[in-house]
Write a protein that holds these residues in place. Structure first.
Motif, short mmCIF file in Angstrom:
data_model
loop_
_atom_site.label_atom_id
_atom_site.label_comp_id
_atom_site.label_asym_id
_atom_site.label_seq_id
_atom_site.Cartn_x
_atom_site.Cartn_y
_atom_site.Cartn_z
N GLU A 153 -8.56 6.01 -10.79
CA GLU A 153 -8.56 5.15 -9.60
C GLU A 153 -9.51 4.00 -9.89
OE1 GLU A 153 -9.34 6.99 -5.84
OE2 GLU A 153 -7.47 8.12 -5.91
N GLU A 190 -0.14 2.42 -8.80
CA GLU A 190 0.15 2.61 -7.38
C GLU A 190 -1.00 2.02 -6.58
OE1 GLU A 190 0.13 6.16 -4.05
OE2 GLU A 190 0.32 6.71 -6.16
N LYS A 234 0.84 -1.20 0.00
CA LYS A 234 0.00 0.00 0.00
C LYS A 234 0.88 1.24 0.00
CE LYS A 234 -3.66 2.29 2.61
NZ LYS A 234 -4.57 2.18 3.75
N GLY A 235 0.56 2.16 -0.91
CA GLY A 235 1.31 3.40 -1.02
C GLY A 235 2.50 3.32 -1.95
N ARG A 290 -4.37 3.32 -8.40
CA ARG A 290 -4.31 4.50 -9.28
C ARG A 290 -3.43 4.14 -10.46
NH1 ARG A 290 -2.40 7.99 -5.97
NH2 ARG A 290 -4.45 8.68 -5.30
N VAL A 318 -3.32 2.21 -3.80
CA VAL A 318 -3.84 3.24 -2.91
C VAL A 318 -4.41 2.62 -1.65
CG1 VAL A 318 -5.54 5.10 -2.68
CG2 VAL A 318 -4.29 4.81 -4.83
N ASP A 319 -5.15 1.52 -1.81
CA ASP A 319 -5.80 0.91 -0.64
C ASP A 319 -6.19 -0.53 -0.96
OD1 ASP A 319 -6.83 0.82 1.93
OD2 ASP A 319 -8.68 1.89 1.46
#
Length: 153
Positions: A146, A114, A17-18, A130, A116-117
Motif C-alpha cells: 500500500e 487499485e 476509488k475501489g 495498493r 484504495v483511498d
C-alpha cells in the motif's frame, strides 16, 4: 497491448476509488539489476549474487532482493495511471508491505494497481494505492504494497 489509464483531474481519480486501475507491461528481472541493487545497498547475500550456491539453496536459483521488487513499484505506477493537473506527486510512505513469493532471476513481473483511498491533506491530496507485483506463471504475487503518494496542487 497495455494502455495507461489517464485521469483528467484529481476529482476524476477520486471517482475511481475501489477500482482496479490496470497493469503495467511485463518486465524481466535480470542478474545485472540484482547485482546493481546489491552494490547500491551493500546487500550481497549469496541468495542474490552467488549463482552456484543459490542453485543449491532453498529457492533453487538466484532471487531478487525483496526491496528491489518493492522499488519496481515506482516504475510501475506511471505505466499504469497518470493524473493531469497536480504540480507534482511525492512518495510519502507505505502502510503495509508483504513479500509472499520470491522473484527468481529471469522471471517476468508486472504491477497491478487499485485506488484504495484519496483524501484531503494540507498540501494537496493523499492517495493510498495498493500495488500487487505479479510473477508471470506464478499463483502468488511477489509483493503487495500500500503506497502513499501526495499530489500537490
Amino acid at each position: 497491448m497495455i494502455t495507461m489509464r489517464r485521469f483528467a483531474s484529481l476529482a476524476e481519480f477520486a471517482a475511481a476509488k475501489g477500482e482496479h486501475l490496470g497493469h503495467s507491461p511485463w518486465r524481466e528481472v535480470t542478474q545485472q539489476q540484482i547485482d546493481l541493487f546489491a552494490e547500491a545497498t551493500g546487500d550481497h547475500q549469496w541468495i542474490h549474487v552467488d549463482p552456484e550456491r543459490a542453485a543449491d539453496g532453498p529457492f533453487g536459483a538466484i532471487i531478487a532482493h525483496g526491496y528491489l521488487t518493492l522499488s519496481l513499484v515506482n516504475a510501475f505506477m506511471p505505466e499504469i495511471f497518470w493524473i493531469d493537473g497536480p504540480k507534482m506527486g511525492v512518495n510519502v510512505g507505505l502502510n503495509k508491505v508483504r513479500f509472499p513469493s520470491p522473484v527468481k532471476v529471469g522471471s517476468r513481473v508486472r504491477g497491478g494497481a487499485e485506488l484504495v483511498d484519496l483524501k484531503n491533506s494540507p498540501a494537496g491530496k493523499l492517495s493510498t494505492v495498493r500495488i500487487t507485483v505479479e510473477i508471470e506463471g506464478e499463483k502468488r504475487p511477489a509483493c503487495v504494497a500500500e503506497t502513499l503518494s501526495l499530489y500537490v496542487t
